[in-house]
Scaffold this active site. Structure first.
Site, PDB file in Angstrom:
ATOM      1  N   LYS A 182       0.850  -1.186   0.000  1.00 28.36           N
ATOM      2  CA  LYS A 182       0.000   0.000   0.000  1.00 28.36           C
ATOM      3  C   LYS A 182       0.883   1.231   0.000  1.00 28.36           C
ATOM      4  CE  LYS A 182      -1.947   2.863   2.695  1.00 28.36           C
ATOM      5  NZ  LYS A 182      -1.891   3.989   1.757  1.00 28.36           N
ATOM      6  N   CYS A 238      12.529  10.926   8.824  1.00 26.87           N
ATOM      7  CA  CYS A 238      12.441  10.417  10.194  1.00 26.87           C
ATOM      8  C   CYS A 238      13.763  10.628  10.932  1.00 26.87           C
ATOM      9  CB  CYS A 238      12.017   8.966  10.201  1.00 26.87           C
ATOM     10  SG  CYS A 238      12.955   7.972   9.054  1.00 26.87           S
ATOM     11  N   GLY A 244       6.073   4.923   9.046  1.00 25.14           N
ATOM     12  CA  GLY A 244       5.122   6.031   9.117  1.00 25.14           C
ATOM     13  C   GLY A 244       5.077   6.613  10.513  1.00 25.14           C
ATOM     14  N   SER A 245       3.922   7.159  10.876  1.00 25.78           N
ATOM     15  CA  SER A 245       3.832   7.868  12.156  1.00 25.78           C
ATOM     16  C   SER A 245       3.750   6.889  13.328  1.00 25.78           C
ATOM     17  CB  SER A 245       2.602   8.774  12.155  1.00 25.78           C
ATOM     18  OG  SER A 245       1.443   7.988  12.048  1.00 25.78           O
ATOM     19  N   GLU A 272       7.439  15.472  16.912  1.00 26.86           N
ATOM     20  CA  GLU A 272       8.099  15.429  15.609  1.00 26.86           C
ATOM     21  C   GLU A 272       7.481  16.526  14.731  1.00 26.86           C
ATOM     22  OE1 GLU A 272       7.375  11.870  13.239  1.00 26.86           O
ATOM     23  OE2 GLU A 272       9.472  11.871  12.651  1.00 26.86           O
ATOM     24  N   GLU A 309       8.863   1.161  11.674  1.00 28.57           N
ATOM     25  CA  GLU A 309       9.848   2.247  11.641  1.00 28.57           C
ATOM     26  C   GLU A 309       9.047   3.539  11.743  1.00 28.57           C
ATOM     27  OE1 GLU A 309      11.754   5.134  10.887  1.00 28.57           O
ATOM     28  OE2 GLU A 309      12.028   4.518   8.803  1.00 28.57           O
ATOM     29  N   LEU A 310       9.119   4.174  12.910  1.00 27.39           N
ATOM     30  CA  LEU A 310       8.153   5.238  13.235  1.00 27.39           C
ATOM     31  C   LEU A 310       8.844   6.593  13.354  1.00 27.39           C
ATOM     32  CD1 LEU A 310       6.150   3.070  15.802  1.00 27.39           C
ATOM     33  CD2 LEU A 310       5.871   3.230  13.317  1.00 27.39           C
TER      34      LEU A 310
HETATM   35  P1  NDP Z   1       0.759   7.839   8.576  1.00 25.41           P
HETATM   36  O1  NDP Z   1       1.381   6.978   9.586  1.00 25.41           O
HETATM   37  O2  NDP Z   1      -0.681   8.158   8.727  1.00 25.41           O
HETATM   38  O3  NDP Z   1       0.902   7.178   7.120  1.00 25.41           O
HETATM   39  C1  NDP Z   1       1.895   6.260   6.728  1.00 25.41           C
HETATM   40  C2  NDP Z   1       1.252   5.157   5.885  1.00 25.41           C
HETATM   41  O4  NDP Z   1       0.336   4.426   6.679  1.00 25.41           O
HETATM   42  C3  NDP Z   1       0.449   5.692   4.693  1.00 25.41           C
HETATM   43  O5  NDP Z   1       0.561   4.793   3.611  1.00 25.41           O
HETATM   44  C4  NDP Z   1      -0.956   5.700   5.252  1.00 25.41           C
HETATM   45  O6  NDP Z   1      -1.945   5.688   4.275  1.00 25.41           O
HETATM   46  C5  NDP Z   1      -0.955   4.435   6.076  1.00 25.41           C
HETATM   47  N1  NDP Z   1      -1.967   4.367   7.124  1.00 25.41           N
HETATM   48  C6  NDP Z   1      -2.580   5.387   7.775  1.00 25.41           C
HETATM   49  N2  NDP Z   1      -3.469   4.903   8.679  1.00 25.41           N
HETATM   50  C7  NDP Z   1      -3.403   3.542   8.613  1.00 25.41           C
HETATM   51  C8  NDP Z   1      -4.076   2.479   9.281  1.00 25.41           C
HETATM   52  N3  NDP Z   1      -4.991   2.693  10.220  1.00 25.41           N
HETATM   53  N4  NDP Z   1      -3.757   1.217   8.954  1.00 25.41           N
HETATM   54  C9  NDP Z   1      -2.819   0.962   8.018  1.00 25.41           C
HETATM   55  N5  NDP Z   1      -2.177   1.926   7.328  1.00 25.41           N
HETATM   56  C10 NDP Z   1      -2.451   3.204   7.630  1.00 25.41           C
HETATM   57  O7  NDP Z   1       1.591   9.130   8.437  1.00 25.41           O
HETATM   58  P2  NDP Z   1       1.169  10.463   7.651  1.00 25.41           P
HETATM   59  O8  NDP Z   1       1.497  10.280   6.231  1.00 25.41           O
HETATM   60  O9  NDP Z   1      -0.226  10.861   7.964  1.00 25.41           O
HETATM   61  O10 NDP Z   1       2.162  11.503   8.317  1.00 25.41           O
HETATM   62  C11 NDP Z   1       1.864  12.043   9.588  1.00 25.41           C
HETATM   63  C12 NDP Z   1       3.114  12.207  10.410  1.00 25.41           C
HETATM   64  O11 NDP Z   1       3.747  10.942  10.582  1.00 25.41           O
HETATM   65  C13 NDP Z   1       4.187  13.068   9.806  1.00 25.41           C
HETATM   66  O12 NDP Z   1       3.941  14.425   9.961  1.00 25.41           O
HETATM   67  C14 NDP Z   1       5.385  12.565  10.557  1.00 25.41           C
HETATM   68  O13 NDP Z   1       5.416  13.135  11.820  1.00 25.41           O
HETATM   69  C15 NDP Z   1       5.140  11.097  10.666  1.00 25.41           C
HETATM   70  N6  NDP Z   1       5.779  10.332   9.585  1.00 25.41           N
HETATM   71  C16 NDP Z   1       6.952   9.692   9.828  1.00 25.41           C
HETATM   72  C17 NDP Z   1       7.596   9.035   8.810  1.00 25.41           C
HETATM   73  C18 NDP Z   1       8.876   8.327   9.013  1.00 25.41           C
HETATM   74  O14 NDP Z   1       9.664   8.227   8.077  1.00 25.41           O
HETATM   75  N7  NDP Z   1       9.121   7.771  10.179  1.00 25.41           N
HETATM   76  C19 NDP Z   1       7.090   9.013   7.447  1.00 25.41           C
HETATM   77  C20 NDP Z   1       5.829   9.685   7.294  1.00 25.41           C
HETATM   78  C21 NDP Z   1       5.222  10.315   8.342  1.00 25.41           C
HETATM   79  P3  NDP Z   1      -2.551   7.025   3.612  1.00 25.41           P
HETATM   80  O15 NDP Z   1      -1.639   8.153   3.931  1.00 25.41           O
HETATM   81  O16 NDP Z   1      -2.587   6.709   2.171  1.00 25.41           O
HETATM   82  O17 NDP Z   1      -3.904   7.209   4.199  1.00 25.41           O
END
Ligand code: NDP
Length: 486
Positions: free
Chosen positions: A174, A283, A227-228, A386, A249-250
């Protein structure tokens, strides 16, 4: 592949079951880059079923043959690297040279793991209790759900596909809704290289529906997520109910510690690059800078002056070597504004930045200038959360023990950087900073051979290196009785 047939299920490019689409927006201009398919839950289930059917086919293939297909895919991808890099710049906003670097590195990661797969070894030993011999085999985990973010949508996918494919796992991917295009092109290279149908599947769409089905459906045996922290926590809870494997990896809040004996000719430009490249949306971006009081004024003056000269581009293709582009979206921009406003309200000083850049070219995108704050305290949001934006707060410390304490004063523990000319200080800091990676006089902790991941609220598990491969393998103990010949 027509415009809105961007789901990949069982080797076929398809539209979604209900015809839904989503627009990918250029964050520098607000224009639609491309319209793609938005998967339904039924599409996700079909993709998982395809990955499950493909698993025995892929797992049974020899590692040599898997490696051959992976290398061929990357030959194809390198042929379209410029196309992929341009798409990445359009959907993400980063300058073209940064996109080129990301795409090239992603191909290297796949090539590296293709060969690692061929070198996989188990162990064996004579039984401890009698005439037996034991073999410890490593076998692929099964179907993996790979959920990736928009900041490095190709690279962070490669970190999962490389080891996972080499191990023999199949995937439902995804990509992030904000930036799915270059990642989809990356996967297309594997399809064209001749991977069996169903080994890789793509379902684009919102995390709350598409991502949630991937996480909770019993077919996926591992969730590989970047992701977050908030989403990572939710995934960990869901995965626990079915004892699925996770690599999470958050978020991070990387400290950059400048000792009294640091070479500022190196430390200043390196802090600058790691704080502001990708508009601070990494990150492992520098989030908090701590400088020994004896060098504080000099560092602050030089750093703020250099930050004010960085080039922000509204067209990362026309200005491939600019320093940074826009933030990814309105929510990202709002977070930055709020964190700066909160810091100023609590007494911080804005030395440079603190607003959007001037000029009509910036009017439609999510722009914010490189921003340097002093007079910061630990209560400020910019020091605790962050920010994921171009903001660098700087504070002073008196002893290295205090500097390390300040560096550790965060719920996160992904990356940290220490600049010093003294070996004792370097090792002291490296030992005592609670982070998954510590850079000593280097502003990046990423090396294909080194484990990458977080402590504390920054995650569980490691990508890259040998642990990055083990994360896609189950260990099986085969114990054999050795009988005398009859
Ligand atoms: P998210 O964690 O929401 O998104 C990361 C991925 O997870 C996207 O593909 C998203 O889908 C997906 N996702 C969201 N909710 C769910 C769920 N319930 N179940 C499974 N998958 C899910 O991060 P954001 O993109 O909203 O970014 C928000 C904040 O997160 C940033 O401002 C930053 O602080 C942090 N972040 C950290 C990263 C890192 O490298 N560690 C990378 C990105 C963000 P979709 O977006 O398509 O809805």
């Amino acid at each position: 592949m027509s415009m809105a047939e961007t789901l990949l299920i069982d080797g076929q490019w398809r539209g979604s079951a209900d015809g839904a689409t989503l627009d990918v927006i250029n964050p520098a201009t607000g224009e639609v880059v491309q319209t793609i398919s938005q998967a339904t839950v039924a599409d996700v289930q079909a993709a998982l079923a395809a990955a499950e059917r493909a698993f025995p086919v892929w797992a049974e293939m020899s590692a040599r043959e898997r490696a051959r297909l992976m290398h061929r895919a990357m030959d194809i991808f390198r042929g379209r690297l410029e196309e992929a890099a341009r798409l990445l710049t359009l959907e993400h906003g980063k300058p073209l040279n940064d996109s080129r670097k990301e795409c090239a590195y992603s191909a290297d990661v796949i090539d590296f793991y293709a060969e690692e797969g061929r070198r996989l070894e188990g162990t064996h030993f004579a039984g401890d209790l009698g005439p037996t011999h034991s073999f410890v085999l490593k076998q692929p985990l099964g179907v993996v759900a790979a959920i990736t973010p928009w900041n490095f949508p190709v690279d962070l996918l490669a970190w999962k596909l490389g080891p996972g494919l080499a191990a023999g796992c199949t995937f439902v991917i995804k990509p992030p809704s904000e930036a799915p295009l270059a990642a989809t092109l990356f996967v297309r290279s594997f399809v064209e290289a001749g991977l069996p149908p169903g080994v890789l599947n793509i379902v684009t769409g919102p995390g709350r529906t598409v991502g949630a089905e991937l996480v909770t459906n019993p077919i996926s045996r591992k969730i590989a997520f970047t992701g977050s922290t908030a989403t990572g926590l939710w995934i960990a809870e869901q995965a626990a109910k079915q004892l699925k494997h996770v690599t999470l990896e958050l978020g991070g809040s990387a400290p950059f510690v400048v000792c009294d004996d640091a070479d500022l000719d190196i430390a200043v430009p390196e802090a600058l690059r790691r704080a502001f490249s990708h508009t601070g949306q990494i990150c492992i971006s520098v989030n908090r800078i701590y400088v020994h009081r004896s060098r504080y004024d000099e560092f602050v003056t030089r750093f703020a002056e250099a930050a004010s000269r960085l080039r922000v581009t509204a067209d990362g293709i026309a200005e491939p070597d600019a320093d940074m582009g826009p933030l990814i979206n309105q929510a990202g921009l709002e977070t930055v504004r709020q964190h700066v406003a909160d810091a100023v309200e609590r007494g911080a000083t804005v030395l440079t930045g603190g607003r959007a850049p001037d000029g009509p070219q910036y009017a439609r995108g999510y722009f914010y200038l490189p921003t340097v704050l002093t007079g910061v305290t630990r209560e400020m949001r910019v020091m605790r959360e962050e920010t994921f934006g171009p903001v660098a707060p700087i504070a002073a410390f008196d002893t290295l023990e205090e500097g390390v304490r300040m560096a550790n004063d965060s719920p996160y523990g992904l990356a940290a950087y220490v600049y010093t000319s003294d070996l004792d200080k370097a090792f002291y800091a490296a030992k005592h900073i609670r982070a998954g990676g510590v850079g000593i006089n280097v502003n990046d902790i990423t090396d294909i051979r080194g484990p990458f991941g977080g402590m504390k609220m920054s995650g569980i598990g490691r990508e890259l290196g040998t642990p990055g491969m083990d994360a896609y393998l189950e260990v099986k103990h085969v114990r054999v009785r050795i009988r005398p010949p009859r």
